[in-house]
Each structure stands twice: as C-alpha cells, then as structure tokens.
Scaffold this motif. Structure first.
Motif, PDB file in Angstrom:
ATOM      1  N   ARG A  99      45.651  37.863  37.993  1.00 47.39           N
ATOM      2  CA  ARG A  99      45.623  38.798  39.119  1.00 47.39           C
ATOM      3  C   ARG A  99      46.039  40.154  38.562  1.00 47.39           C
ATOM      4  O   ARG A  99      47.190  40.363  38.184  1.00 47.39           O
ATOM      5  CB  ARG A  99      46.550  38.359  40.223  1.00 47.39           C
ATOM      6  N   ARG A 103      43.498  42.314  42.132  1.00 51.04           N
ATOM      7  CA  ARG A 103      42.231  41.570  42.135  1.00 51.04           C
ATOM      8  C   ARG A 103      42.353  40.341  41.247  1.00 51.04           C
ATOM      9  O   ARG A 103      42.959  40.390  40.187  1.00 51.04           O
ATOM     10  CB  ARG A 103      41.091  42.443  41.600  1.00 51.04           C
ATOM     11  N   ASP A 104      41.708  39.255  41.687  1.00 57.98           N
ATOM     12  CA  ASP A 104      41.630  38.065  40.851  1.00 57.98           C
ATOM     13  C   ASP A 104      40.487  38.248  39.871  1.00 57.98           C
ATOM     14  O   ASP A 104      39.378  38.618  40.264  1.00 57.98           O
ATOM     15  CB  ASP A 104      41.379  36.823  41.700  1.00 57.98           C
TER      16      ASP A 104
END
Length: 110
Positions: A99, A103-104
């Motif tokens: 992460r 955002r992943d």
C-alpha cells in the motif's frame, strides 16, 4: 531513492547481506527521509562474491516500498522460478503487494 522520492524500488543482482544492510538502514529511519519496507528472494543459493557482505552468500532480487513496516502485505511475497535456457543461474520473479501513497499496488521484479 530520496532525491527522486521513489515510492517503489526494485533491485536485482543483490546479495542477501547487501539487502539486510539496506533494509535495516531504511526500515526505521531516524535521520530523516522516508522509511521503506522490503522483501527479498533468492535466485542462487550461493555465490562466492557475496561473502564480503556477511556469512550468507545467497544472491537474488529485492523490492522496497515507501512506508514503514507493514507497507508490504504480510504473506504476499511470492517467488516464481522462471524457465531460462542459461546454464548456471536460475531466473526468478519476485512479487509483493504493498500500500503506497494510499493505493494498493503489486510490485514485481525479474
């Protein structure tokens, strides 16, 4: 890493001892600059050139993700052996989920 403000960094041809030194220096920085979480995968079980970095002589790939410990999801690291015609050195694909900046992402290095 710092000058470019890198979110992800992938390194190849890295001795295990080199990775542990860099990992330890970047994992919990107190001297400024962001912390980085990391994973490592072995491509070769041993190579003599890595002895100068410690007792472990394994050789492989590393992924670093900006953020403290836990930025790279526990258990997400995978190492896949790749079919490669070259004799003497196994090729691998190192993959991890992280992460980064909210955002992943999936980071992979081969």
């Amino acid at each position: 890493m710092d000058a470019w403000d890198a979110d992800l960094l992938m390194l190849q041809e890295m001795c295990h001892g080199q990775w542990t030194l860099l990992r330890d220096a970047l994992e919990n920085r107190s001297s400024g600059g962001p912390a980085y979480d990391s994973v490592w995968g072995a491509a070769l079980g041993s190579t003599s050139g890595c002895a100068k970095w410690g007792s472990g002589t394994r050789y492989g790939l590393a992924v670093f993700a900006k953020g403290g410990q836990g930025t790279i999801n526990d258990g997400s690291r995978t190492v896949t052996l790749l079919d490669h015609p070259s004799a003497g050195e196994q090729r691998i694909l190192l993959c991890a989920r992280a992460r980064v900046t909210g955002r992943d992402v999936r980071a992979w290095e081969r």
